[in-house]
Design a protein around this motif. Structure first.
Motif, PDB file in Angstrom:
ATOM      1  N   GLY A  56      -9.239  10.082  -0.163  1.00  0.00           N
ATOM      2  CA  GLY A  56      -9.571  10.865   1.130  1.00  0.00           C
ATOM      3  C   GLY A  56      -8.399  10.913   2.200  1.00  0.00           C
ATOM      4  N   LEU A  57      -7.457  10.113   1.837  1.00  0.00           N
ATOM      5  CA  LEU A  57      -6.298  10.264   2.876  1.00  0.00           C
ATOM      6  C   LEU A  57      -5.820  11.760   2.503  1.00  0.00           C
ATOM      7  CD1 LEU A  57      -3.863   9.386   4.354  1.00  0.00           C
ATOM      8  CD2 LEU A  57      -2.781   8.350   2.170  1.00  0.00           C
ATOM      9  N   ALA A  58      -5.547  12.189   1.374  1.00  0.00           N
ATOM     10  CA  ALA A  58      -5.034  13.609   1.198  1.00  0.00           C
ATOM     11  C   ALA A  58      -5.876  14.833   1.868  1.00  0.00           C
ATOM     12  CB  ALA A  58      -5.001  13.819  -0.547  1.00  0.00           C
ATOM     13  N   LEU A  59      -7.252  14.508   1.845  1.00  0.00           N
ATOM     14  CA  LEU A  59      -8.277  15.343   2.319  1.00  0.00           C
ATOM     15  C   LEU A  59      -7.958  15.314   3.805  1.00  0.00           C
ATOM     16  CD1 LEU A  59     -10.486  17.427   2.495  1.00  0.00           C
ATOM     17  CD2 LEU A  59     -12.176  15.387   2.155  1.00  0.00           C
ATOM     18  N   ALA A  60      -7.927  14.184   4.518  1.00  0.00           N
ATOM     19  CA  ALA A  60      -7.821  13.966   5.952  1.00  0.00           C
ATOM     20  C   ALA A  60      -6.327  14.512   6.552  1.00  0.00           C
ATOM     21  CB  ALA A  60      -7.753  12.552   6.243  1.00  0.00           C
ATOM     22  N   LYS A  61      -5.379  14.598   5.517  1.00  0.00           N
ATOM     23  CA  LYS A  61      -4.224  15.004   6.134  1.00  0.00           C
ATOM     24  C   LYS A  61      -4.255  16.570   5.918  1.00  0.00           C
ATOM     25  CE  LYS A  61      -0.326  13.286   4.865  1.00  0.00           C
ATOM     26  NZ  LYS A  61       0.948  12.843   4.044  1.00  0.00           N
ATOM     27  N   VAL A  95      -7.945  11.943  12.586  1.00  0.00           N
ATOM     28  CA  VAL A  95      -8.956  11.870  11.239  1.00  0.00           C
ATOM     29  C   VAL A  95      -9.384  10.635  11.031  1.00  0.00           C
ATOM     30  CG1 VAL A  95      -9.669  13.151   9.252  1.00  0.00           C
ATOM     31  CG2 VAL A  95      -8.313  14.331  10.885  1.00  0.00           C
ATOM     32  N   VAL A  96     -10.816  10.500  10.873  1.00  0.00           N
ATOM     33  CA  VAL A  96     -11.169   9.156  10.405  1.00  0.00           C
ATOM     34  C   VAL A  96     -11.407   9.211   8.805  1.00  0.00           C
ATOM     35  CG1 VAL A  96     -13.157   7.603  10.414  1.00  0.00           C
ATOM     36  CG2 VAL A  96     -12.636   8.597  12.673  1.00  0.00           C
ATOM     37  N   LEU A  97     -10.888   8.162   8.319  1.00  0.00           N
ATOM     38  CA  LEU A  97     -11.131   7.751   6.946  1.00  0.00           C
ATOM     39  C   LEU A  97     -12.138   6.840   6.689  1.00  0.00           C
ATOM     40  CD1 LEU A  97     -10.369   8.509   4.037  1.00  0.00           C
ATOM     41  CD2 LEU A  97      -8.247   7.056   4.319  1.00  0.00           C
ATOM     42  N   SER A  98     -13.194   7.142   5.503  1.00  0.00           N
ATOM     43  CA  SER A  98     -14.218   6.151   5.606  1.00  0.00           C
ATOM     44  C   SER A  98     -14.838   6.030   4.008  1.00  0.00           C
ATOM     45  CB  SER A  98     -15.351   6.537   6.227  1.00  0.00           C
ATOM     46  OG  SER A  98     -16.738   5.711   6.011  1.00  0.00           O
ATOM     47  N   ARG A  99     -15.190   5.124   3.550  1.00  0.00           N
ATOM     48  CA  ARG A  99     -15.579   4.937   2.133  1.00  0.00           C
ATOM     49  C   ARG A  99     -17.142   5.352   1.954  1.00  0.00           C
ATOM     50  NH1 ARG A  99     -16.868   0.988  -0.782  1.00  0.00           N
ATOM     51  NH2 ARG A  99     -16.290   1.972  -2.778  1.00  0.00           N
ATOM     52  N   GLY A 100     -17.655   5.670   3.234  1.00  0.00           N
ATOM     53  CA  GLY A 100     -19.097   6.135   3.228  1.00  0.00           C
ATOM     54  C   GLY A 100     -20.071   5.440   2.852  1.00  0.00           C
ATOM     55  N   GLY A 155       0.815  -1.043  -0.111  1.00  0.00           N
ATOM     56  CA  GLY A 155       0.171  -0.064  -0.079  1.00  0.00           C
ATOM     57  C   GLY A 155       0.850   1.350   0.092  1.00  0.00           C
ATOM     58  N   PHE A 156       0.259   2.380  -0.373  1.00  0.00           N
ATOM     59  CA  PHE A 156       0.913   3.733  -0.416  1.00  0.00           C
ATOM     60  C   PHE A 156       1.177   4.017   1.154  1.00  0.00           C
ATOM     61  CE2 PHE A 156       0.437   8.441  -0.108  1.00  0.00           C
ATOM     62  CZ  PHE A 156       1.148   8.601  -0.949  1.00  0.00           C
ATOM     63  N   ASP A 157       2.269   4.608   1.429  1.00  0.00           N
ATOM     64  CA  ASP A 157       2.654   5.079   2.868  1.00  0.00           C
ATOM     65  C   ASP A 157       2.245   6.566   2.757  1.00  0.00           C
ATOM     66  OD1 ASP A 157       3.741   5.900   5.012  1.00  0.00           O
ATOM     67  OD2 ASP A 157       5.988   5.718   4.265  1.00  0.00           O
ATOM     68  N   ALA A 158       1.316   6.700   3.786  1.00  0.00           N
ATOM     69  CA  ALA A 158       0.580   8.176   4.093  1.00  0.00           C
ATOM     70  C   ALA A 158       1.344   8.991   4.612  1.00  0.00           C
ATOM     71  CB  ALA A 158      -0.775   7.430   5.226  1.00  0.00           C
ATOM     72  N   GLY A 159       2.654   8.701   5.188  1.00  0.00           N
ATOM     73  CA  GLY A 159       3.446   9.777   5.737  1.00  0.00           C
ATOM     74  C   GLY A 159       3.022  10.015   7.145  1.00  0.00           C
ATOM     75  N   VAL A 160       2.052   9.492   7.692  1.00  0.00           N
ATOM     76  CA  VAL A 160       1.603   9.652   9.128  1.00  0.00           C
ATOM     77  C   VAL A 160       1.120   8.202   9.570  1.00  0.00           C
ATOM     78  CG1 VAL A 160       0.991  12.116   8.958  1.00  0.00           C
ATOM     79  CG2 VAL A 160      -0.643  10.239   8.801  1.00  0.00           C
ATOM     80  N   PRO A 161       0.982   7.859  11.063  1.00  0.00           N
ATOM     81  CA  PRO A 161       0.599   6.368  11.344  1.00  0.00           C
ATOM     82  C   PRO A 161      -1.000   6.349  10.909  1.00  0.00           C
ATOM     83  CG  PRO A 161       1.859   7.824  12.949  1.00  0.00           C
ATOM     84  CD  PRO A 161       1.571   8.657  11.967  1.00  0.00           C
ATOM     85  N   VAL A 162      -1.199   4.992  10.359  1.00  0.00           N
ATOM     86  CA  VAL A 162      -2.520   4.838   9.993  1.00  0.00           C
ATOM     87  C   VAL A 162      -3.002   3.350  10.835  1.00  0.00           C
ATOM     88  CG1 VAL A 162      -4.096   3.844   7.995  1.00  0.00           C
ATOM     89  CG2 VAL A 162      -2.230   5.548   7.713  1.00  0.00           C
ATOM     90  N   PHE A 163      -4.080   3.690  11.542  1.00  0.00           N
ATOM     91  CA  PHE A 163      -4.725   2.804  12.294  1.00  0.00           C
ATOM     92  C   PHE A 163      -5.908   2.239  11.680  1.00  0.00           C
ATOM     93  CE2 PHE A 163      -1.787   3.946  15.293  1.00  0.00           C
ATOM     94  CZ  PHE A 163      -1.618   3.193  16.537  1.00  0.00           C
ATOM     95  N   CYS A 164      -6.099   0.753  11.316  1.00  0.00           N
ATOM     96  CA  CYS A 164      -7.509   0.395  10.663  1.00  0.00           C
ATOM     97  C   CYS A 164      -8.119  -0.522  11.537  1.00  0.00           C
ATOM     98  CB  CYS A 164      -6.802  -0.330   9.199  1.00  0.00           C
ATOM     99  SG  CYS A 164      -8.323  -0.808   8.410  1.00  0.00           S
ATOM    100  N   VAL A 165      -9.305  -0.059  11.573  1.00  0.00           N
ATOM    101  CA  VAL A 165     -10.336  -1.080  12.343  1.00  0.00           C
ATOM    102  C   VAL A 165     -11.193  -1.540  11.382  1.00  0.00           C
ATOM    103  CG1 VAL A 165     -12.053  -0.910  14.084  1.00  0.00           C
ATOM    104  CG2 VAL A 165     -10.458   0.996  14.317  1.00  0.00           C
ATOM    105  N   GLY A 166     -10.949  -2.821  11.402  1.00  0.00           N
ATOM    106  CA  GLY A 166     -11.895  -3.758  10.480  1.00  0.00           C
ATOM    107  C   GLY A 166     -12.298  -5.117  11.202  1.00  0.00           C
ATOM    108  N   ASN A 167     -12.959  -5.911  10.102  1.00  0.00           N
ATOM    109  CA  ASN A 167     -13.638  -7.076  10.525  1.00  0.00           C
ATOM    110  C   ASN A 167     -13.011  -8.148   9.333  1.00  0.00           C
ATOM    111  OD1 ASN A 167     -16.583  -5.404  10.580  1.00  0.00           O
ATOM    112  ND2 ASN A 167     -15.524  -6.283  12.351  1.00  0.00           N
TER     113      ASN A 167
END
Length: 341
Positions: free
Chosen positions: A124-129, A76-81, A37-49
């Motif tokens: 969405g990542l760019a917007l969140a950052k 900042v939360v990132l979601s597909r909506g 995956g793409f490195d966001a440049g900041v820590p990314v925590f994913c909550v999944g199932n």
């Protein structure tokens, strides 16, 4: 979607019949998860199932938001909506958007934390950052390889578990279990029951944290409903968990109505529920997520007045263990980026 009953049976001829499709789907999903995956440049925590449907991601996200803020972070939360029609990228405004536009979970989360919605996660990542995020908290997306994760936290319901443990469409799994477990950094087991015991043991054997947690109702809501008879309705991944939570806290569920996950309630459906509640002298009760899908932005419309939301939070049996895990992952993520330039 409506989950087939055979997904939660130990053996089924339908599952066997669908196993060739499941093998193809699973192979594609497992191969896709291997992509870098793409490195966001900041820590990314994913909550999944591991599986489709709900298990408690939303209260887990909110619990992590609180913890990250306590640690001095700006999440900042990132979601597909999911369920919303807007492709984004867009920042959710809880007083302007509706669930039909951005999805019920983002709308609910946006009351507490900034939420970026985008069908394409990199946008969405760019917007969140751009919102000053020091940590990106992904709501779902565990199986999606677009963004590299610094920590993948999986949520599982102790009562429900993984059903028949077969891959979609033969069962509820989004991908074969072994590659999903390999990419899990921590497991959160919510509630009481033995259905998640085998998975938890496998994770623990890999020296990864297994954290127990309980759904805790809002005390004010609980006090107003205790000893009262209610008509409970829900259109979430596991409506039965909502009904069990009510009963487990001393609320008499005289009538219960289950709808499909993310069900878009109509005026007529709500009117029918309220008419039934009035007829039987019951209080209509639903989840915060369901209430977010009823009517316009900001508050339920006049025709839905009288419906009581039942807010809940996630309480960990060992909050210090969760704090240590999150702090350690933040340190590792930043140290790795510093060393790699």
């Amino acid at each position: 979607m409506h989950e087939p009953a055979f997904w939660y049976r130990p053996s089924s001829g339908i599952s066997l019949l669908l196993s060739p499709l499941a093998a193809i789907y699973g192979a594609v999903a497992a191969r896709r998860m291997q992509r870098k995956g793409f490195d966001a440049g900041v820590p990314v925590f994913c909550v999944g199932n591991y599986h489709v449907g709900g298990a408690g991601k939303t209260p887990t996200v909110l619990a992590l938001v609180k913890l990250l803020r306590d640690l001095g972070e700006t999440p900042v939360v990132l979601s597909r909506g999911y369920g919303g029609r807007l492709r984004g990228p867009i920042m959710v405004q809880s007083d302007r958007h509706t669930a039909a536009e951005v999805g019920d979970e983002p709308l609910m989360l946006a009351r507490t934390v900034p939420v970026a919605v985008a069908r394409e996660r990199l946008d969405g990542l760019a917007l969140a950052k751009s919102q000053g995020a020091s940590v990106i908290l992904m709501d779902d997306g565990f199986q999606n390889p677009a963004i590299a994760k610094d920590a993948s936290v999986i949520v599982i319901d102790a009562h429900r578990g993984l059903g028949n443990a077969c891959v979609f469409p033969a069962g509820p799994l989004r991908a074969p279990l072994p590659p999903q477990i390999d990419r899990t950094d921590a497991l959160i087991v919510i509630g009481e029951g033995d259905a998640a015991r085998a998975v938890a043991a496998t994770i623990a054997a890999q020296n990864k944290p297994v954290l127990a947690a309980q759904i805790k109702p809002d005390e004010a809501a609980l006090a107003s409903l205790r000893g009262r008879r209610v008509l409970a309705f829900a259109g979430i991944g596991d409506p039965d968990r909502f009904f069990r939570t009510l009963r487990g806290n001393g609320i008499e569920v005289a009538t219960q109505r289950a709808f499909d996950d993310h069900h878009p309630f109509t005026h007529d459906e709500i009117e029918a529920l309220l008419t039934e509640a009035r007829r039987d002298a019951l209080i209509p009760v639903t989840t915060e997520k369901d209430l977010a899908r009823i009517g316009a932005a900001g508050a339920p419309p006049s025709w839905a007045q009288g419906i009581v939301a039942f807010p809940v939070t996630l309480e960990f049996d060992s909050a210090p263990d969760l704090r240590r895990f999150v702090a350690d992952r933040l340190f590792r993520a930043r140290d790795s980026r510093l060393r790699n330039g």
